[in-house]
Design an enzyme around this catalytic site. Structure first.
Site, mmCIF file in Angstrom:
data_model
loop_
_atom_site.group_PDB
_atom_site.id
_atom_site.type_symbol
_atom_site.label_atom_id
_atom_site.label_comp_id
_atom_site.label_asym_id
_atom_site.label_seq_id
_atom_site.Cartn_x
_atom_site.Cartn_y
_atom_site.Cartn_z
ATOM 1 N N TYR A 56 -25.857 52.405 -51.346
ATOM 2 C CA TYR A 56 -24.584 52.073 -52.008
ATOM 3 C C TYR A 56 -24.784 50.761 -52.772
ATOM 4 O O TYR A 56 -24.907 49.686 -52.180
ATOM 5 C CB TYR A 56 -23.457 51.898 -50.990
ATOM 6 C CG TYR A 56 -22.973 53.165 -50.308
ATOM 7 C CD1 TYR A 56 -23.255 54.435 -50.809
ATOM 8 C CD2 TYR A 56 -22.199 53.089 -49.158
ATOM 9 C CE1 TYR A 56 -22.793 55.584 -50.175
ATOM 10 C CE2 TYR A 56 -21.725 54.234 -48.520
ATOM 11 C CZ TYR A 56 -22.035 55.473 -49.031
ATOM 12 O OH TYR A 56 -21.573 56.604 -48.396
ATOM 13 N N LEU A 208 -8.784 61.084 -48.199
ATOM 14 C CA LEU A 208 -7.833 61.102 -49.327
ATOM 15 C C LEU A 208 -8.448 61.838 -50.512
ATOM 16 O O LEU A 208 -8.021 61.649 -51.654
ATOM 17 C CB LEU A 208 -7.453 59.671 -49.716
ATOM 18 C CG LEU A 208 -6.735 58.880 -48.627
ATOM 19 C CD1 LEU A 208 -6.408 57.470 -49.115
ATOM 20 C CD2 LEU A 208 -5.462 59.593 -48.174
ATOM 21 N N ARG A 210 -11.069 61.328 -52.045
ATOM 22 C CA ARG A 210 -11.557 60.322 -53.007
ATOM 23 C C ARG A 210 -10.445 59.774 -53.895
ATOM 24 O O ARG A 210 -10.668 59.413 -55.039
ATOM 25 C CB ARG A 210 -12.699 60.888 -53.845
ATOM 26 C CG ARG A 210 -13.884 61.372 -53.004
ATOM 27 C CD ARG A 210 -14.930 62.053 -53.839
ATOM 28 N NE ARG A 210 -16.037 62.542 -53.031
ATOM 29 C CZ ARG A 210 -17.126 61.837 -52.705
ATOM 30 N NH1 ARG A 210 -17.235 60.602 -53.104
ATOM 31 N NH2 ARG A 210 -18.085 62.380 -51.979
ATOM 32 N N GLY A 211 -9.242 59.741 -53.372
ATOM 33 C CA GLY A 211 -8.102 59.186 -54.104
ATOM 34 C C GLY A 211 -7.180 60.260 -54.649
ATOM 35 O O GLY A 211 -6.001 60.008 -54.897
ATOM 36 N N SER A 214 -4.119 60.711 -52.573
ATOM 37 C CA SER A 214 -3.554 59.438 -52.116
ATOM 38 C C SER A 214 -2.099 59.261 -52.506
ATOM 39 O O SER A 214 -1.411 58.376 -51.990
ATOM 40 C CB SER A 214 -4.359 58.273 -52.704
ATOM 41 O OG SER A 214 -4.185 58.233 -54.114
HETATM 42 N N1 NAP Z 1 -21.533 60.989 -45.778
HETATM 43 C C1 NAP Z 1 -21.217 61.154 -47.036
HETATM 44 O O1 NAP Z 1 -21.784 62.021 -47.716
HETATM 45 C C2 NAP Z 1 -20.159 60.308 -47.655
HETATM 46 C C3 NAP Z 1 -19.709 60.592 -48.938
HETATM 47 C C4 NAP Z 1 -18.702 59.799 -49.470
HETATM 48 C C5 NAP Z 1 -18.165 58.757 -48.739
HETATM 49 N N2 NAP Z 1 -18.637 58.486 -47.497
HETATM 50 C C6 NAP Z 1 -18.112 57.352 -46.707
HETATM 51 O O2 NAP Z 1 -16.736 57.541 -46.473
HETATM 52 C C7 NAP Z 1 -16.006 56.416 -46.949
HETATM 53 C C8 NAP Z 1 -14.667 56.864 -47.448
HETATM 54 O O3 NAP Z 1 -14.851 57.814 -48.500
HETATM 55 P P1 NAP Z 1 -13.998 57.776 -49.790
HETATM 56 O O4 NAP Z 1 -14.000 56.392 -50.315
HETATM 57 O O5 NAP Z 1 -14.360 58.876 -50.671
HETATM 58 O O6 NAP Z 1 -12.577 58.099 -49.148
HETATM 59 P P2 NAP Z 1 -11.114 58.227 -49.569
HETATM 60 O O7 NAP Z 1 -10.366 57.329 -48.648
HETATM 61 O O8 NAP Z 1 -10.797 59.666 -49.611
HETATM 62 O O9 NAP Z 1 -10.956 57.725 -51.070
HETATM 63 C C9 NAP Z 1 -10.958 56.368 -51.391
HETATM 64 C C10 NAP Z 1 -10.266 56.204 -52.726
HETATM 65 O O10 NAP Z 1 -8.874 56.488 -52.536
HETATM 66 C C11 NAP Z 1 -8.091 55.550 -53.225
HETATM 67 N N3 NAP Z 1 -6.895 55.187 -52.437
HETATM 68 C C12 NAP Z 1 -5.628 55.299 -52.833
HETATM 69 N N4 NAP Z 1 -4.788 54.927 -51.870
HETATM 70 C C13 NAP Z 1 -5.530 54.542 -50.839
HETATM 71 C C14 NAP Z 1 -5.221 54.037 -49.549
HETATM 72 N N5 NAP Z 1 -3.973 53.845 -49.123
HETATM 73 N N6 NAP Z 1 -6.237 53.736 -48.729
HETATM 74 C C15 NAP Z 1 -7.504 53.931 -49.117
HETATM 75 N N7 NAP Z 1 -7.864 54.397 -50.344
HETATM 76 C C16 NAP Z 1 -6.864 54.702 -51.187
HETATM 77 C C17 NAP Z 1 -8.981 54.364 -53.483
HETATM 78 O O11 NAP Z 1 -8.881 54.161 -54.858
HETATM 79 P P3 NAP Z 1 -8.614 52.775 -55.551
HETATM 80 O O12 NAP Z 1 -9.328 51.720 -54.799
HETATM 81 O O13 NAP Z 1 -9.193 52.967 -56.891
HETATM 82 O O14 NAP Z 1 -7.126 52.673 -55.539
HETATM 83 C C18 NAP Z 1 -10.399 54.771 -53.202
HETATM 84 O O15 NAP Z 1 -11.141 54.791 -54.394
HETATM 85 C C19 NAP Z 1 -16.894 55.800 -48.010
HETATM 86 O O16 NAP Z 1 -16.606 54.449 -48.223
HETATM 87 C C20 NAP Z 1 -18.257 56.015 -47.416
HETATM 88 O O17 NAP Z 1 -18.521 54.994 -46.477
HETATM 89 C C21 NAP Z 1 -19.609 59.259 -46.949
#
Ligand code: NAP
Length: 333
Positions: A56, A208, A210-211, A214
């Site tokens: 990352y 979420l 990926r947003g 959300s």
């Molecule tokens: N194992 C794997 O293959 C894999 C793949 C992907 C991710 N991951 C891990 O999982 C974690 C979470 O994944 P993700 O970031 O895709 O998850 P997510 O929580 O589904 O999406 C995060 C996005 O949602 C938006 N968002 C809007 N409201 C939110 C709120 N209240 N709380 C949090 N986010 C909000 C944020 O956008 P804004 O900041 O732009 O508003 C952020 O970009 C990653 O950080 C990583 O550590 C693992």
């Protein structure tokens, strides 16, 4: 914040974990000072699980976590690190396969420990399966690192039930990290039952979507060139329109519950079992505060039925990854 245990022998962690990926990568520009402040706020609110990957931001994410932990107690936090994916200096992902052979396991772990400024990683996991490297070899090499004290627990990411079984025969697997949300429920078919049988927990990412799920996403949102979501079918054209209609249906239910769309979406994942820990991808303190409230949101049977009527299983339009990346997911075979 209440706690859950990852797997039969895994660590106890807060019911919500924080995924730090978006603080370095894939979701457009991020602000380091705000990222550190968000990590601090999460830890201060009781979050004890922080997820990262050595790829990352090509190490940037681990350095950010090290910076944040300088002002907190490292031992209060369970650090989960993925390894294997390879990048180029311009940030592009190198073609598959991921680097998961035993030599790479030890080499990459050595760099990770230095970048994190710690003498051990709590959960270490390959980011994807390399079909040319037997999972037994990868897990065996991490198990050696457990024996040597550099790693506490072994996890996996986006693998299917058969790979999970083979891995668990070598060493207990604390948790499988896999996408799981109202829009992505494939895990429920064969993987979740196998994980339960094997005593492996689930850290759910993309709760979420990926947003997208959300409640804050709009079709007008401009995506910078390196924003991964610009390549995800689910965020494009008619798919996006259909998916945002599901979000609006969910918003009506969330309003009756008295919570936000994001809180309901996170709490729904948490409601799927005590062995499931949702990772939230908050990149700033405002989003973090919103998601933290989901930890205390208890959904009644009536709420759950209304949520699943608004977003039925299989309702999402478009795949969760671009076709080339879908083809690499052992979990989708
Ligand atoms: N194992 C794997 O293959 C894999 C793949 C992907 C991710 N991951 C891990 O999982 C974690 C979470 O994944 P993700 O970031 O895709 O998850 P997510 O929580 O589904 O999406 C995060 C996005 O949602 C938006 N968002 C809007 N409201 C939110 C709120 N209240 N709380 C949090 N986010 C909000 C944020 O956008 P804004 O900041 O732009 O508003 C952020 O970009 C990653 O950080 C990583 O550590 C693992």
């Amino acid at each position: 914040m209440h706690k859950r245990t990852l797997g039969a022998n895994g660590p106890q962690v807060s019911v919500l974990g924080l995924g730090a990926m978006g603080m370095s990568d894939l979701y457009g520009p991020a602000d380091d000072a705000e990222s550190v402040a968000t990590l601090h706020a999460a830890i201060d609110a009781g979050i004890t699980l922080i997820d990262t990957g050595d790829f990352y931001g090509s190490g940037h994410n681990e350095l950010l976590i090290r910076d944040a932990l300088r002002q907190r107690n490292r031992d209060d936090v369970v650090i989960s690190v993925k390894f294997g994916s390879r990048r180029t200096p311009d940030g592009a992902f190198q073609p598959a396969p991921v680097e998961t052979d035993p030599v790479a396991v030890k080499d990459r772990l050595a760099y990770t420990l230095r970048r994190l400024g710690t003498d051990h990683v709590d959960i270490y996991r390959p980011s994807r399966l390399n079909p040319d490297v037997p999972i037994e070899d990868t897990v065996g090499a991490i198990a050696e690192m457990v024996q040597a004290g550099y790693v506490r627990h072994i996890g996996l990411s986006e693998v299917g039930a058969e790979t999970l079984r083979r891995a668990a025969a070598v060493h207990p697997i604390s948790d499988l990290q896999i996408e799981y949300s109202l829009l992505v429920r494939g895990v429920e078919q064969a993987i979740l039952p196998a994980a339960r049988e094997l005593g492996t927990g689930i850290t759910a990412y993309g709760v979420l979507a990926r947003g997208l799920l959300s409640g804050h996403w709009t079709p007008e949102r401009a995506l910078s060139g390196n924003d991964f979501r610009g390549m995800v079918p689910r965020f494009q054209g008619d798919n996006l329109t259909a998916n945002l209609a599901l979000v609006e249906a969910l918003r009506k239910v969330a309003d009756t519950i008295g919570a936000s769309v994001a809180q309901v979406a996170i709490a729904w994942v948490a409601s799927r079992g005590a062995d499931i820990v949702p990772l939230v991808g908050a990149r700033n303190r405002v989003r973090l505060q919103e998601s933290l409230a989901a930890a205390d949101l208890v959904l009644s049977d009536h709420d759950l039925a209304a949520i699943e009527a608004a977003v039925p299983a299989g309702a999402a339009a478009g795949e969760r990854y671009p076709a080339a990346q879908m083809a690499l997911l052992d979990s989708e075979r």
